[in-house]
Design a protein around this motif. Structure first.
Motif, short mmCIF file in Angstrom:
data_model
loop_
_atom_site.label_atom_id
_atom_site.label_comp_id
_atom_site.label_asym_id
_atom_site.label_seq_id
_atom_site.Cartn_x
_atom_site.Cartn_y
_atom_site.Cartn_z
N GLY A 1 -12.13 32.19 18.24
CA GLY A 1 -11.14 32.98 18.98
C GLY A 1 -10.02 32.13 19.56
O GLY A 1 -9.83 30.98 19.15
N PRO A 2 -9.30 32.69 20.55
CA PRO A 2 -8.19 31.95 21.15
C PRO A 2 -8.63 30.61 21.74
O PRO A 2 -7.90 29.62 21.65
N ALA A 3 -9.86 30.56 22.28
CA ALA A 3 -10.35 29.30 22.86
C ALA A 3 -10.46 28.24 21.77
O ALA A 3 -10.06 27.08 21.97
N GLY A 4 -10.97 28.64 20.63
CA GLY A 4 -11.11 27.72 19.51
C GLY A 4 -9.76 27.22 19.03
O GLY A 4 -9.59 26.03 18.74
N LEU A 5 -8.80 28.12 18.99
CA LEU A 5 -7.45 27.76 18.55
C LEU A 5 -6.81 26.79 19.54
O LEU A 5 -6.19 25.79 19.16
N ALA A 6 -6.97 27.11 20.85
CA ALA A 6 -6.39 26.25 21.88
C ALA A 6 -6.95 24.84 21.77
O ALA A 6 -6.22 23.85 21.83
N ASP B 1 -1.07 47.87 15.02
CA ASP B 1 -2.07 47.62 16.07
C ASP B 1 -3.44 47.41 15.43
O ASP B 1 -4.27 46.66 15.95
N MET B 2 -3.66 48.07 14.29
CA MET B 2 -4.93 47.90 13.58
C MET B 2 -5.00 46.52 12.94
O MET B 2 -6.06 45.92 12.84
N THR B 3 -3.82 46.01 12.53
CA THR B 3 -3.75 44.67 11.95
C THR B 3 -4.11 43.62 13.00
O THR B 3 -4.84 42.67 12.73
N VAL B 4 -3.60 43.83 14.21
CA VAL B 4 -3.90 42.91 15.31
C VAL B 4 -5.41 42.89 15.56
O VAL B 4 -6.02 41.82 15.71
N ALA B 5 -6.01 44.08 15.57
CA ALA B 5 -7.46 44.17 15.82
C ALA B 5 -8.24 43.42 14.72
O ALA B 5 -9.21 42.71 15.02
N SER B 6 -7.80 43.54 13.47
CA SER B 6 -8.49 42.83 12.39
C SER B 6 -8.32 41.33 12.53
O SER B 6 -9.26 40.56 12.30
N GLY B 7 -7.11 40.91 12.90
CA GLY B 7 -6.84 39.48 13.07
C GLY B 7 -7.70 38.89 14.18
O GLY B 7 -8.20 37.77 14.07
N GLU B 8 -7.89 39.68 15.23
CA GLU B 8 -8.72 39.23 16.35
C GLU B 8 -10.15 38.97 15.87
O GLU B 8 -10.76 37.95 16.21
N GLU B 9 -10.63 39.90 15.04
CA GLU B 9 -11.99 39.74 14.53
C GLU B 9 -12.08 38.48 13.65
O GLU B 9 -13.03 37.71 13.77
N LEU B 10 -11.09 38.29 12.78
CA LEU B 10 -11.11 37.13 11.89
C LEU B 10 -11.08 35.82 12.67
O LEU B 10 -11.81 34.89 12.37
N LEU B 11 -10.21 35.77 13.71
CA LEU B 11 -10.12 34.52 14.47
C LEU B 11 -11.41 34.26 15.24
O LEU B 11 -11.76 33.11 15.50
N SER B 12 -12.12 35.34 15.59
CA SER B 12 -13.35 35.16 16.36
C SER B 12 -14.37 34.33 15.58
O SER B 12 -15.21 33.65 16.16
N TYR B 13 -14.29 34.36 14.24
CA TYR B 13 -15.20 33.53 13.45
C TYR B 13 -14.89 32.05 13.60
O TYR B 13 -15.66 31.20 13.17
N MET B 14 -13.72 31.75 14.14
CA MET B 14 -13.36 30.34 14.36
C MET B 14 -13.21 30.04 15.85
O MET B 14 -12.44 29.18 16.25
N GLN C 1 0.25 27.97 8.98
CA GLN C 1 -0.20 26.69 8.43
C GLN C 1 -1.21 26.02 9.35
O GLN C 1 -2.14 25.37 8.90
N VAL C 2 -1.01 26.22 10.67
CA VAL C 2 -2.00 25.70 11.61
C VAL C 2 -3.35 26.36 11.36
O VAL C 2 -4.40 25.70 11.34
N LEU C 3 -3.31 27.68 11.13
CA LEU C 3 -4.55 28.41 10.88
C LEU C 3 -5.22 27.90 9.60
O LEU C 3 -6.44 27.74 9.55
N GLN C 4 -4.41 27.63 8.59
CA GLN C 4 -4.96 27.09 7.34
C GLN C 4 -5.67 25.76 7.59
O GLN C 4 -6.80 25.56 7.14
N ALA C 5 -4.99 24.88 8.33
CA ALA C 5 -5.57 23.56 8.61
C ALA C 5 -6.86 23.71 9.41
O ALA C 5 -7.85 23.00 9.19
N MET C 6 -6.82 24.65 10.35
CA MET C 6 -7.99 24.88 11.19
C MET C 6 -9.18 25.37 10.35
O MET C 6 -10.32 24.96 10.57
#
Lengths: 111, 254, 155
Positions: B59-64, B44-57, B96-101
């Motif tokens: 977040g989910p809106a950016g990924l979508a 669950d702590m890993t998920v929280a860290s991942g959320e923070e990392l994706l927020s720099y790009m 790999q999608v995350l890498q490309a992003m």
């Protein structure tokens, strides 16, 4: 000082005043016993484990724990607490190397 | 000398296999106790860290946006990975999608094997929690090819002991207990929907592809790189076995 | 030959194989670590020599067979009203054969509302896990259960 991840979870997520809820505290910590040998260097890895945890709710100590190296890596601790009004739950932990960390969440009972 | 060791090993494997029927397999009660631990998963702590990392790009809106889907449709879309993406002209995993992003956003892409990548992948896949896996291995020729390559990789005997994934995960042996652990049916067990997971024996979070690598290493097969065609194919093949099962990330494994 | 028969002929080998997964650490734990502490010592220090009473008010939940000695779930629940005049003061968990048998000592208060402690411990081998309970009236309760530790699975 290394930044360590930790997390406090209250279950259920939504609760009322006076309700008794589960409190989970977890932290990413290696919990080294001091008796494990590094596979590559063959040297003993120095002991480094969480040795105390304190749960404080609105200034009142609910629970404090003395913890030893036999607790698993990335440990999880669960206990209960009685909700008594809005405020903060702060969990402070120390490890055997002297690191001190603190983590808080807001307690907001509904009704 | 080598030969003797090999023979000794196979006897050891056989003997523990044969034994296992009753005494040393865990009871349902024990299993239930382990299942309860999912409630307090260190990942669950890993998920929280991942959320923070994706927020720099973004977040989910950016990924979508990057994937060209609406934010509401994102979980459903995630539940269909690995998939063929035209922009890359290949079948890719979410990592790999995350890498490309990252690359397209002017960041230096994280390595597939990096801890931060595992964190992001765990978080992103958890966005699809409770959504049934909807991978479509017949969606196009590329997916068909990836599935076929995955199946071939799964079935091909390799390495010093001539083992394949199938050696331990074919219907013939599923359910036999090997060293106290029942050999799992990867479909019934929802491997596709429960990785990334926290591995208790490793005290860390691992991904499905990384788990495949561990299996290969232990069975003395040459390890296939993360993100390679064969590896993604393997993920396609194994994920398809759990099609329709709900995604539940992070998993918790022995 | 049927597979079953084949395995039967392997009977002897099977028994040998069977003893391997269960670690017997008793003979191996000679090396003492820095925090070495025996079960008897630990009980004495906490109870001051007072004898703890076995009680069915203490619910100790551990697996009979642990699939991995590094992470063994332990839950202790005690039937207690948790009022100011009658509550569980402390829950101690021991791994009775580890180098340091002490795992965790939790001091509770009536503000806990319920007397429960759950965590995960490392077990160096098959052994008893014990829970020692200190009540607010100065009494001690105890419960213990054996956990078989296996080296299982494939990596």
């Amino acid at each position: 000082m290394e930044e360590r991840k930790s997390l406090i979870k209250i279950k259920p997520k939504s609760y009322k005043d006076g309700e008794i809820v589960k409190v989970n505290f977890m932290v990413m910590h290696p919990m080294e016993t001091g008796m494990r040998k590094d596979k590559k260097t063959k040297e003993l890895v120095p002991a480094n484990y969480v040795n105390s945890i304190k749960f404080v709710y609105n200034g009142k100590t609910i629970t404090n724990m003395t913890v030893w190296e036999s607790v698993s890596a990335n440990p999880v601790f669960t206990t209960y607490m009685k909700i008594e009004g809005q405020g903060d739950l702060t969990v402070t932990y120390t490890d055997s190397t002297g690191e001190v960390h603190e983590q808080s969440i807001k307690i907001k009972p509904k009704g | 000398m080598n030969k003797i060791i090999k023979i000794a090993l196979s006897v050891a494997v056989l003997s523990s296999l044969s034994f296992c029927d009753d005494q040393f397999s865990m009871s349902d009660k024990d299993r239930a106790m382990y299942a309860e631990m999912l409630d307090n998963n260190p990942a669950d702590m890993t998920v929280a860290s991942g959320e923070e990392l994706l927020s720099y790009m973004g977040g989910p809106a950016g990924l979508a946006k990057y994937l060209g889907v609406s934010e509401e449709k994102l979980p459903e879309y995630i539940a269909g990975f690995p998939r063929y993406i035209k922009k890359f002209d290949m079948v890719v995993g979410l990592d790999q999608v995350l890498q490309a992003m990252m690359h397209d956003g002017g960041h230096k892409p994280l390595e597939l094997k990096s801890g931060n990548m595992f964190e992001m992948l765990t978080y992103v896949k958890s966005l699809a929690n409770d959504v049934p896996i909807n991978i479509d291995v017949n969606a196009n020729q590329q997916m068909k090819d990836a599935y076929a390559l995955g199946e071939k990789t799964f079935n091909t005997k390799r390495g010093g002991r001539g083992l394949s994934c199938l050696s331990c995960h074919s219907p013939d042996v599923i359910g036999s207990v090997l060293r106290t652990q029942p050999l799992p049916d990867l479909g019934v067990n929802n491997s596709g929907g429960t990785w990334p997971a926290y591995r208790m024996t490793k005290s860390s979070v691992s991904t499905l592809q990384k788990r495949f690598q561990g299996c290969m290493k232990n069975a003395l097969l040459a390890v296939i790189p993360l993100g390679s065609k064969e590896m993604v194919g393997l993920e396609v093949f194994v994920t398809d076995k759990a099609k329709g099962k709900p995604i539940a990330i992070p998993g918790l494994k022995r | 030959m049927q597979r079953r028969d084949f395995f039967k002929t392997l009977g002897t080998a099977a028994v040998v194989g069977a003893t391997i997964p269960v670690m017997s650490f008793a003979a191996e734990t000679k090396k003492k670590g820095p925090n070495a502490f025996t079960y008897e010592q630990a009980l004495d220090v906490i109870t001051g020599g007072k004898k703890p009473v076995k009680s069915d008010k203490v619910h100790l939940k551990v697996p009979e067979i642990a699939e991995n000695g590094a992470v063994v779930p332990v839950t202790v629940e005690v039937d207690s009203p948790m009022t100011d005049s009658d509550y569980v003061k402390a829950i101690h968990i021991f791994a009775t054969k580890n180098n340091n048998v002490r795992c965790i000592d939790a001091n509770l208060t009536p503000a806990n509302g319920k007397a429960m402690l759950s965590t995960r411990v490392k077990l160096g081998g098959t052994q008893d896990v014990a829970a020692l309970i200190e009540l607010s009236n100065g009494e001690f309760l105890i419960a213990a259960q054996s956990v078989k530790v296996t080296i299982g699975g494939c990596g």
